[in-house]
Design an enzyme around this catalytic site. Structure first.
Site, PDB file in Angstrom:
ATOM      1  N   TYR A 142       0.849  -1.193   0.000  1.00 20.57           N
ATOM      2  CA  TYR A 142       0.000   0.000   0.000  1.00 20.57           C
ATOM      3  C   TYR A 142       0.881   1.238   0.000  1.00 20.57           C
ATOM      4  O   TYR A 142       1.787   1.349   0.824  1.00 20.57           O
ATOM      5  CB  TYR A 142      -0.920   0.007   1.230  1.00 20.57           C
ATOM      6  N   ASP A 235       9.203   2.324   0.788  1.00 19.48           N
ATOM      7  CA  ASP A 235       8.114   3.082   1.400  1.00 19.48           C
ATOM      8  C   ASP A 235       8.132   2.757   2.893  1.00 19.48           C
ATOM      9  O   ASP A 235       7.614   1.729   3.325  1.00 19.48           O
ATOM     10  CB  ASP A 235       6.776   2.700   0.757  1.00 19.48           C
ATOM     11  N   LYS A 264       3.624   9.407   8.884  1.00 18.72           N
ATOM     12  CA  LYS A 264       3.261   8.852  10.193  1.00 18.72           C
ATOM     13  C   LYS A 264       4.169   9.335  11.334  1.00 18.72           C
ATOM     14  O   LYS A 264       4.050  10.479  11.734  1.00 18.72           O
ATOM     15  CB  LYS A 264       3.156   7.334  10.098  1.00 18.72           C
TER      16      LYS A 264
HETATM   17  C1  LIG Z   1      -0.160   4.867   5.645  1.00 17.45           C
HETATM   18  C2  LIG Z   1       0.682   4.510   4.496  1.00 17.45           C
HETATM   19  C3  LIG Z   1       0.703   5.284   3.328  1.00 17.45           C
HETATM   20  C4  LIG Z   1      -0.244   6.456   3.110  1.00 17.45           C
HETATM   21  O1  LIG Z   1       0.026   7.507   3.992  1.00 17.45           O
HETATM   22  P1  LIG Z   1      -1.131   8.606   4.220  1.00 17.45           P
HETATM   23  O2  LIG Z   1      -0.492   9.596   5.166  1.00 17.45           O
HETATM   24  O3  LIG Z   1      -2.293   7.884   4.794  1.00 17.45           O
HETATM   25  O4  LIG Z   1      -1.427   9.217   2.905  1.00 17.45           O
HETATM   26  C5  LIG Z   1       1.602   4.971   2.332  1.00 17.45           C
HETATM   27  N1  LIG Z   1       2.438   3.929   2.468  1.00 17.45           N
HETATM   28  C6  LIG Z   1       2.451   3.154   3.569  1.00 17.45           C
HETATM   29  C7  LIG Z   1       3.427   2.036   3.669  1.00 17.45           C
HETATM   30  C8  LIG Z   1       1.560   3.417   4.613  1.00 17.45           C
HETATM   31  O5  LIG Z   1       1.558   2.623   5.689  1.00 17.45           O
END
Ligand SMILES: *Cc1c(COP(=O)(O)O)cnc(C)c1O
Length: 446
Positions: A142, A235, A264
């Site tokens: 994701y 990521d 985050k």
């Molecule tokens: C949460 C998440 C995202 C998206 O981040 P948002 O701040 O919700 O747009 C992208 N990549 C990973 C791995 C995530 O856990």
């Protein structure tokens, strides 16, 4: 549990917001509880019910809901000085210096406002830097709600959009692979490596039941991308400053990406995102380079202050020892409980992340299995049964997890992420007693 107030709020919310929520994962059935406030490791809902919280805002809340005094005072002082300026401020330099000091692959960083914005910018950057259009992502990975990565399709083939509203032309530039399949990656790169701008992956499939990499997999991705002139993008929006502490997952696994996306935890609970990496790549962003990237709120002083002070607190205190120690205790406790009640289920997670995957098959003899969650250890009797990719997780009892198990935990006052797929997080506010209580709740609910 009485949830009358939440019910009434949801009733109102349904009339004015789609599905009653501002992010779809929150729309749990039959209706979500509305949070009144956080308190340490707990959240308290609109009806006054207390829940032990392992959602942690879906990742950002490394310290739980009570910000330490140092974070609060820095935030208050920033508030008193005004929320934002449209001109640079010192905190942007300070947080950039902190990240580049602790994450060796990051020489320069650009701050944005969310993880989604970070991954979208990273993809544009990789395309601009390499002059190629194709990108590769993992099935079940994701990377936020953005055009290039909301895709689905067969391994190594052209994808189609996984959401309506996305032109198929976007998805045609994205190729998916099954996580942990080195052979599939090798084949793809041999065939069309010179078309691939970047391979973007989470170091652990954190948004698909926390599947960890098998030995050597991330190293293979590193070699393949390097050999074919593609960028390796980690990521680390979820794993950054969570897995591996201040060095992040890349430090823990010992694999150095070209580019890393963050969000985050680096915002301390406020909206943030960032793209970091080698200086010659990051400098392709405007104004030094030709890859346009901009934002009114980018480098927002409140978010960056919260993130910087939270990370400084983590660097000075035993935050990672504490959360990782509790993670170990919780995962080993769960492993023991499962041996007794559901030996086919798999415990996953590392450091302060954890999840139980409701896998349907396990080994007959559990002797010598990984003690605190799957490490993809080939000598573990569970190795062949531990999920390696999205397809393996999809075979789990995902309905049972969501419809029966999750509500049973909520009834006992334990708030887990609402489906089989999202990870769960331990914060600095959790205690040994919280872990004991949680294990009892699992015993009851399983
Ligand atoms: C949460 C998440 C995202 C998206 O981040 P948002 O701040 O919700 O747009 C992208 N990549 C990973 C791995 C995530 O856990």
């Amino acid at each position: 549990m009485n949830r009358e107030c939440s019910r009434n709020l949801y009733d109102r919310a349904l009339s004015v917001t789609p599905g009653g929520v501002n992010s779809p994962v929150r729309a749990v059935r039959p209706y979500p509880f509305f949070v009144k406030r956080g308190d340490g490791a707990h959240v308290i809902d609109a009806d006054g019910n207390r829940y032990l919280d392992y959602v942690g805002g879906y990742g950002p809340l490394l310290l739980g809901h009570d910000l330490p005094q140092s974070v609060q005072s820095a935030l208050q002082s920033q508030l008193a000085d005004g929320p934002m300026y449209g001109a640079p401020a010192e905190v942007e330099v300070e947080l950039a210096e902190f990240v580049t000091r602790h994450v060796p692959s990051v020489e320069m960083i650009r701050f944005v406002n969310s993880g989604t914005e970070a991954t979208a910018s990273a993809v544009r950057l990789a395309r601009g830097y390499t002059g190629r259009d194709k990108i590769v992502v993992m099935q079940g990975g994701y990377h936020g709600a953005q055009e290039s990565t909301l895709v689905q399709g067969a391994s190594g083939r052209t994808s189609e959009p996984s959401s309506s509203g996305i032109p198929s032309a976007f998805a045609e530039e994205t190729i998916t692979l099954p996580f942990n399949d080195a052979e599939a990656a090798r084949e793809l790169f041999e065939e069309r490596g010179d078309e691939i701008a970047c391979m973007m992956t989470e170091p652990i499939l954190g948004n698909y039941a926390s599947v960890p990499p098998v030995d050597g997999y991330l190293e293979t991705l590193r070699e393949l991308t390097e050999e074919h002139g593609s960028l390796l993008v980690f990521d680390e929006v979820m794993t950054g400053f969570r897995i591996g502490g201040l060095q992040c997952a890349q430090g823990k696994f010992g694999v150095t990406p070209d580019v890393t996306t963050f969000a985050k935890i680096i915002g301390g609970g406020f909206p943030v995102g960032a793209v970091g990496g080698r200086a010659d790549i990051i400098e392709q962003f405007a104004p030094t380079g030709n890859v346009f990237q901009a934002g009114t709120y980018s480098g927002h002083p409140l978010s960056l202050t919260a993130g910087l002070e939270m990370l400084r607190f983590a660097a000075k205190n035993d935050v990672y020892d504490h959360v990782n120690g509790l993670g170990e205790k919780l995962r080993s406790g769960l492993t023991d409980i499962l041996a007794d009640r559901a030996p086919e289920y798999t415990v996953v997670g590392q450091d302060s992340m954890f999840k139980v995957i409701f896998t349907r098959d396990g080994p007959r003899d559990l002797k010598g299995q990984c003690e605190a969650g799957c490490q993809q250890n080939p000598d573990c009797p569970r190795f062949d049964y531990c999920p390696k990719d999205k397809t393996d997780v999809d075979r789990a009892e995902t309905e049972r997890w969501e419809r029966l198990f999750w509500p049973a935990m909520v009834e006992q006052g334990v708030f887990l992420t609402a489906n089989q797929f999202e990870s769960q997080f331990i914060s600095y506010a959790h205690t040994e007693e919280d872990i004991e209580e949680t294990l009892e709740a699992y015993k009851e609910a399983l």
